[in-house]
Each structure stands twice: as C-alpha cells, then as structure tokens.
Write a protein that holds these residues in place. Structure first.
Motif, PDB file in Angstrom:
ATOM      1  N   HIS A  42       0.842  -1.201   0.000  1.00 51.99           N
ATOM      2  CA  HIS A  42       0.000   0.000   0.000  1.00 51.99           C
ATOM      3  C   HIS A  42       0.877   1.251   0.000  1.00 51.99           C
ATOM      4  O   HIS A  42       0.611   2.216  -0.712  1.00 51.99           O
ATOM      5  CB  HIS A  42      -0.911   0.000   1.223  1.00 51.99           C
ATOM      6  N   ILE A  49       1.490   7.709  -6.078  1.00 51.97           N
ATOM      7  CA  ILE A  49       0.588   8.871  -6.088  1.00 51.97           C
ATOM      8  C   ILE A  49       1.363  10.140  -5.733  1.00 51.97           C
ATOM      9  O   ILE A  49       1.201  11.195  -6.364  1.00 51.97           O
ATOM     10  CB  ILE A  49      -0.581   8.635  -5.110  1.00 51.97           C
ATOM     11  N   ALA A  52       3.229  11.354  -8.690  1.00 51.42           N
ATOM     12  CA  ALA A  52       2.372  12.055  -9.655  1.00 51.42           C
ATOM     13  C   ALA A  52       2.097  13.485  -9.193  1.00 51.42           C
ATOM     14  O   ALA A  52       2.181  14.438  -9.985  1.00 51.42           O
ATOM     15  CB  ALA A  52       1.062  11.286  -9.836  1.00 51.42           C
ATOM     16  N   MET A  76       7.870   5.549 -12.032  1.00 46.80           N
ATOM     17  CA  MET A  76       7.836   4.271 -12.755  1.00 46.80           C
ATOM     18  C   MET A  76       8.970   3.344 -12.344  1.00 46.80           C
ATOM     19  O   MET A  76       8.720   2.237 -11.858  1.00 46.80           O
ATOM     20  CB  MET A  76       7.885   4.515 -14.254  1.00 46.80           C
TER      21      MET A  76
ATOM     22  N   ILE B  16      -7.642  11.111  -3.897  1.00 49.24           N
ATOM     23  CA  ILE B  16      -6.662  11.104  -2.799  1.00 49.24           C
ATOM     24  C   ILE B  16      -7.326  10.580  -1.520  1.00 49.24           C
ATOM     25  O   ILE B  16      -6.772   9.750  -0.800  1.00 49.24           O
ATOM     26  CB  ILE B  16      -6.071  12.519  -2.592  1.00 49.24           C
ATOM     27  N   ALA B  19      -7.739   6.828  -1.869  1.00 52.87           N
ATOM     28  CA  ALA B  19      -6.483   6.093  -1.650  1.00 52.87           C
ATOM     29  C   ALA B  19      -6.118   6.043  -0.173  1.00 52.87           C
ATOM     30  O   ALA B  19      -5.510   5.089   0.295  1.00 52.87           O
ATOM     31  CB  ALA B  19      -5.354   6.761  -2.437  1.00 52.87           C
ATOM     32  N   ILE B  25      -5.978  -3.112  -2.035  1.00 53.24           N
ATOM     33  CA  ILE B  25      -4.868  -2.566  -2.850  1.00 53.24           C
ATOM     34  C   ILE B  25      -5.340  -2.206  -4.253  1.00 53.24           C
ATOM     35  O   ILE B  25      -4.851  -1.261  -4.866  1.00 53.24           O
ATOM     36  CB  ILE B  25      -3.690  -3.547  -2.882  1.00 53.24           C
ATOM     37  N   LYS B  28      -6.740   1.204  -4.244  1.00 54.21           N
ATOM     38  CA  LYS B  28      -5.635   2.175  -4.239  1.00 54.21           C
ATOM     39  C   LYS B  28      -5.060   2.341  -5.642  1.00 54.21           C
ATOM     40  O   LYS B  28      -4.697   3.448  -6.048  1.00 54.21           O
ATOM     41  CB  LYS B  28      -4.561   1.711  -3.269  1.00 54.21           C
ATOM     42  N   MET B  29      -4.955   1.211  -6.384  1.00 55.65           N
ATOM     43  CA  MET B  29      -4.436   1.296  -7.751  1.00 55.65           C
ATOM     44  C   MET B  29      -5.371   2.105  -8.638  1.00 55.65           C
ATOM     45  O   MET B  29      -4.914   2.888  -9.494  1.00 55.65           O
ATOM     46  CB  MET B  29      -4.256  -0.100  -8.337  1.00 55.65           C
ATOM     47  N   ALA B  31      -7.310   4.520  -7.597  1.00 53.78           N
ATOM     48  CA  ALA B  31      -7.114   5.917  -7.214  1.00 53.78           C
ATOM     49  C   ALA B  31      -5.833   6.465  -7.830  1.00 53.78           C
ATOM     50  O   ALA B  31      -5.793   7.615  -8.280  1.00 53.78           O
ATOM     51  CB  ALA B  31      -7.058   6.030  -5.689  1.00 53.78           C
ATOM     52  N   PHE B  32      -4.788   5.622  -7.879  1.00 53.54           N
ATOM     53  CA  PHE B  32      -3.524   6.050  -8.496  1.00 53.54           C
ATOM     54  C   PHE B  32      -3.713   6.345  -9.975  1.00 53.54           C
ATOM     55  O   PHE B  32      -3.194   7.356 -10.490  1.00 53.54           O
ATOM     56  CB  PHE B  32      -2.462   4.972  -8.278  1.00 53.54           C
ATOM     57  N   ILE B  35      -5.466   9.660 -10.239  1.00 55.05           N
ATOM     58  CA  ILE B  35      -4.619  10.806  -9.890  1.00 55.05           C
ATOM     59  C   ILE B  35      -3.580  11.058 -10.979  1.00 55.05           C
ATOM     60  O   ILE B  35      -3.324  12.211 -11.371  1.00 55.05           O
ATOM     61  CB  ILE B  35      -3.952  10.563  -8.520  1.00 55.05           C
ATOM     62  N   ALA B  36      -2.969   9.959 -11.507  1.00 54.21           N
ATOM     63  CA  ALA B  36      -1.935  10.133 -12.534  1.00 54.21           C
ATOM     64  C   ALA B  36      -2.509  10.821 -13.763  1.00 54.21           C
ATOM     65  O   ALA B  36      -1.881  11.728 -14.334  1.00 54.21           O
ATOM     66  CB  ALA B  36      -1.353   8.771 -12.904  1.00 54.21           C
ATOM     67  N   THR B  39      -3.504  14.637 -12.804  1.00 53.50           N
ATOM     68  CA  THR B  39      -2.389  15.582 -12.669  1.00 53.50           C
ATOM     69  C   THR B  39      -1.819  15.960 -14.031  1.00 53.50           C
ATOM     70  O   THR B  39      -1.492  17.132 -14.262  1.00 53.50           O
ATOM     71  CB  THR B  39      -1.282  14.987 -11.790  1.00 53.50           C
ATOM     72  N   GLY B  69       3.498   2.884 -16.408  1.00 51.38           N
ATOM     73  CA  GLY B  69       3.906   2.523 -15.053  1.00 51.38           C
ATOM     74  C   GLY B  69       2.802   1.811 -14.311  1.00 51.38           C
ATOM     75  O   GLY B  69       3.040   0.854 -13.564  1.00 51.38           O
ATOM     76  N   LEU B  73       3.007  -1.976 -12.650  1.00 45.00           N
ATOM     77  CA  LEU B  73       2.717  -2.167 -11.229  1.00 45.00           C
ATOM     78  C   LEU B  73       1.574  -3.163 -11.048  1.00 45.00           C
ATOM     79  O   LEU B  73       1.641  -4.061 -10.196  1.00 45.00           O
ATOM     80  CB  LEU B  73       2.358  -0.810 -10.625  1.00 45.00           C
TER      81      LEU B  73
END
Lengths: 202, 83
Positions: A42, A49, A52, A76, B16, B19, B25, B28-29, B31-32, B35-36, B39, B69, B73
């Motif tokens: 986590h 995040i 980013a 990355m 955010i 996450a 998990i 969370k991914m 949310a990532f 966010i990516a 942004t 990325g 992941l």
C-alpha cells in the motif's frame, strides 16, 4: 528552452496565482498519507501517487525537466524495482514433501490456510516448496533454502498424543515466536531448529 | 480561467481521499490511475493557460508514461497474489 526554476513563472506573471499555493499544499498532504501506511505494498502505491503529485507541482512551478524526471524515475522505475524487491524478500518458504503436496487432505489444507493467515497478518507471503524425499527436505533446511518444513508424524510416534498429525520445524527464531503465539490449529507440533552454530545469515 | 484549475484540484481530492481510506490494494491502484491522469491533464491546462510549450510536451509524455507505469505495477501485484 527548459528553465528549471521558479524564476520563469515570476517573469511571466508578476503575481503568483492562487491555485499554485493550493497545488503545492497537495504535496505534504500526499506525504502524510504515505507516512501513515503500514502495509509495504500500500505504501508503494501511495508513493506512486506522491510522485504524480510532485511532478504536477514541478510542472506548475515551471520546471518541466524535473517533472519529467520525477515521473520517469520516481514513479515508474523506483516503484517497479521496489515492488520486485519487497515481493522477493517478504516471503516465508515452507518446504513440504511431494506426496503431502499432492494429497488433498482436509487437515493439511486447513493447516496451510491457517499458516497463510498468520503470515499474511505480518505482511509476508507463504510460498510452498515441494521436495521428493525427506533427506532433500532436511538438506534444504540446513542449506537455508527454506525457512521451515512441514512433515507428517509417522503413526507409531503419534499414538500417545492423537491430535498432532504434522510437525513443523522452523529455523528462524522470530518466525517461530510468531507461530507459537498466533497459530490456532492444534494439529501440528512446532519445533525451533537452531542452525546458528553454522555461519548465521538469514 | 483559474476557476477551471480550482475545480480540477477539488476533483483531485476525491481519489486522494479514496487512496487514503480504502484498504483494498486494487482500490488504491484505481485511485492512483485517476490521480496520474488528472495531474497530467492539469499540467496540460496550465501549459495552455500560460502558453508554455515545454510544459505541454512534458505533460503529454507523463500522461502516456503514467499509464505504462500503472500497467507494470498492476502486473507485479497481480502475480504476487497468484503465487
């Protein structure tokens, strides 16, 4: 032309816009969330995040090259390498015999499920490694290829105490303590094998 | 035109918070991923507002690299659950 400084922003806009401050405030917010994570996986996702958000902050401040580097390296490359490292190090390797692995006995699957649950609470993975005979299993434990072995007790030994069906030998003392405190199924005996007289590296 | 960016920052706070709060998990991914993308779109908006080409080029590169990325992941975490 790339100018990796705040000066460019101030040259074009004499007054820094209000949204710049709000975007910069996101960076410590993401960092705080990262610090309070317990599970390593986590934490790595939250680190991505944070990367980013950081690259957004750098881009808003005018440092386009720094933002690109943060996204490529910080988000990355670093995260991918760290996930590989954590995945291969946070693991408990349990050696079993092939004949035990193939039979689908209820006690054994229950025991493995219980072990997996205990180990998962400490953010470890349980990996089963099967060996053809018991000598290969003992040698693997001595050579530190595996952290623990789980074998069946032969029937003549277990006549006195009927509830034990399996014996688990662990060579890592901290893992042994965790198992002793938290393993709830009474179908296995737990032994600690001290290999520290050999060169101790685990 | 600043109100567009303020609205985007408010929208950025939603993933955010997700996450931070969710213990799964894969949430969370997700949310990532959100966010990516958000942004880098914000970077594009800033580059258009300031007429700044270098930032725009970098934003497009980050938009594509972020997805790459994320795929890497996700594959690593998925294989961790299988073994």
């Amino acid at each position: 032309m790339f100018w990796p400084t705040v000066l460019v922003v101030e040259k074009q806009h004499k007054m820094i816009d209000i949204y710049t401050y709000v975007i910069i405030a996101l960076l410590p917010l993401a960092a705080l969330i990262l610090v309070f994570q317990v599970n390593p996986y986590h934490a790595l996702v939250i680190r991505a995040i944070l990367g980013a958000v950081a690259s957004l902050v750098y881009a808003v401040l005018g440092a386009a090259d720094v933002a690109l580097t943060e996204a490529l390296v910080g988000t990355m490359l670093a995260i991918t390498l760290y996930v590989v490292a954590v995945r291969s190090s946070l693991v408990m390797r349990l050696g079993i015999l092939e004949e035990v692995a193939t039979e689908k006995e209820q006690y054994f699957t229950e025991l493995i499920a219980n072990l997996r649950q205990v180990v998962n609470e400490h953010h470890l993975r349980l990996e089963l490694v099967s060996y053809p005979n018991s000598e290969a299993l003992d040698n693997a434990l001595k050579n530190k290829e595996i952290h623990a072995t789980c074998t069946k007790i032969s029937p003549q030994d277990s006549e006195s105490e009927h509830q034990f069906i399996y014996q688990t030998a662990i060579r890592v003392h901290h893992l042994f303590e965790i198992m002793q405190n938290e393993l709830t199924l009474p179908t296995t005996t737990l032994n600690y094998i001290n290999l520290s007289h050999q060169e101790d590296k685990h | 035109m600043d109100f567009i960016l303020i609205a985007m920052i408010l929208a950025l706070l939603i993933p955010i918070y997700e996450a931070w709060q969710d213990n799964d998990i894969w949430q969370k991914m997700l949310a990532f991923a959100s966010i990516a993308t958000k942004t880098s779109i914000m970077m594009l908006v800033v580059s258009v507002l300031r007429d700044d080409w270098p930032i725009g080029v970098v934003a497009v590169i980050i938009l594509s690299v972020g997805n790459a990325g994320l795929m890497l992941l996700a594959h690593l975490i998925r294989r961790m659950n299988e073994i």
